[in-house]
Design an enzyme around this catalytic site. Structure first.
Site, mmCIF file in Angstrom:
data_model
loop_
_atom_site.group_PDB
_atom_site.id
_atom_site.type_symbol
_atom_site.label_atom_id
_atom_site.label_comp_id
_atom_site.label_asym_id
_atom_site.label_seq_id
_atom_site.Cartn_x
_atom_site.Cartn_y
_atom_site.Cartn_z
ATOM 1 N N ASP A 1 19.815 -21.100 -41.463
ATOM 2 C CA ASP A 1 19.530 -20.915 -40.144
ATOM 3 C C ASP A 1 19.550 -19.696 -39.323
ATOM 4 O O ASP A 1 20.251 -18.723 -40.137
ATOM 5 C CB ASP A 1 20.786 -21.833 -39.271
ATOM 6 C CG ASP A 1 20.421 -22.201 -37.878
ATOM 7 O OD1 ASP A 1 19.143 -22.564 -37.585
ATOM 8 O OD2 ASP A 1 21.232 -22.748 -37.073
ATOM 9 N N HIS B 1 10.758 -16.953 -39.886
ATOM 10 C CA HIS B 1 10.640 -17.958 -41.299
ATOM 11 C C HIS B 1 10.003 -16.878 -42.333
ATOM 12 O O HIS B 1 10.545 -17.052 -43.599
ATOM 13 C CB HIS B 1 9.777 -19.050 -40.950
ATOM 14 C CG HIS B 1 10.209 -20.085 -39.944
ATOM 15 N ND1 HIS B 1 11.640 -20.190 -39.926
ATOM 16 C CD2 HIS B 1 9.686 -20.414 -39.009
ATOM 17 C CE1 HIS B 1 11.821 -21.165 -38.877
ATOM 18 N NE2 HIS B 1 10.597 -21.165 -38.108
ATOM 19 N N LEU C 1 18.536 -22.518 -63.905
ATOM 20 C CA LEU C 1 19.061 -22.839 -62.538
ATOM 21 C C LEU C 1 18.279 -24.079 -62.138
ATOM 22 O O LEU C 1 17.030 -24.054 -62.052
ATOM 23 C CB LEU C 1 18.938 -21.637 -61.503
ATOM 24 C CG LEU C 1 19.102 -21.877 -60.069
ATOM 25 C CD1 LEU C 1 20.584 -22.039 -59.945
ATOM 26 C CD2 LEU C 1 18.707 -20.869 -59.088
#
Ligand code: FPP
Length: 230
Positions: A16, A33, A127
């Site tokens: 955020d 972003h 991962l």
């Protein structure tokens, strides 16, 4: 000091503060972003270095459709850009990309990128990188219920229910990090977060560095997890 022997297995992140990061600099939100995407690249790499096994990030929620169309379009364009620029490296690092959420509703070119990322990395064993796209915890729970009903299941257990979620095969997150200073989960991993440790940092996501990531993990390591016991 970070204890390398007690790295959380599954870390989930609410990325955020991109919009506020941009506003502070007099720039448009999409620029935030874009910088957030760069931060994400570093955190994925660092997760691998630290030995985190599962990383789940909240890229787009079921509620984010309420944002102005330019911002929504901008985020999906970034997804396409992210896959184009990062897929080779993710694949080289043996990362498996998964998407959680209903990505059948996202723009066509973003769906193509998602398919490519999933297919290219499907046989990797490193991962597990879950990207939450058009994801909402409540929608996920309802979807699981409907799937279980459709299967004709009669006796629902917690284990069977968890298997009907997007995160089947993933352990619950040990640690959820939220950047941007707000103390809420915003419909993220609603079922899975029951016993997660939460670490909130004020830093806006684009400024979140591997060093801050390690600090958040150190805070996690200082917590006493009792899971309801003594
Ligand atoms: C929340 O910040 C962030 C988002 C809704 C988008 C997250 C997207 C990225 C990090 C980059 C894209 C990467 C991929 C893989 C798609 P906010 O906009 O709510 O910030 P604010 O609270 O300051 O307004």
């Amino acid at each position: 000091m970070l204890d390398k022997e007690r790295i959380p297995k599954h870390v989930a992140i609410i990325m955020d503060g991109n919009g506020r990061w941009a506003k502070k600099r007099g720039q448009i939100r999409v620029k935030g972003h874009n910088e957030g995407m760069k931060a994400l690249r570093e955190i994925v790499k660092h997760s691998d270095i630290l030995g985190v096994k599962y990383l789940t990030v909240y890229a787009f929620s079921t509620e984010n459709w309420k944002r102005p169309v330019e911002e929504v379009t901008g985020i999906f364009k970034l997804l396409v850009k992210y896959v184009a620029s990062e897929l080779d490296e993710l694949n080289k690092n043996n990362v498996q990309v998964h998407i959680i959420g209903d990505w059948s509703k996202v723009p066509e070119d973003a769906q193509e990128s998602i398919k490519k990322a999933i297919n290219t990395t499907a046989n990797n064993t490193g991962l597990v990188f879950n990207i939450a796209i058009n994801y909402g915890g409540r929608a996920e729970i309802i979807r699981a219920c409907n799937n279980l009903i459709a299967e004709g299941i009669e006796n629902i257990t917690e284990e069977k229910f968890a298997e009907a979620l997007y995160t089947a095969n993933c352990p619950d997150p040990d640690l959820i990090i939220r950047t941007g200073g707000e103390y809420r989960l915003s419909n993220f991993l609603t079922w899975q977060s029951a016993y997660s440790e939460l670490v909130v940092v004020d830093t806006y996501w684009p400024d979140f560095t591997p060093a801050e990531y390690e600090k958040a993990i150190e805070i996690f390591q200082g917590r006493n997890r009792r899971f309801g016991g003594l």
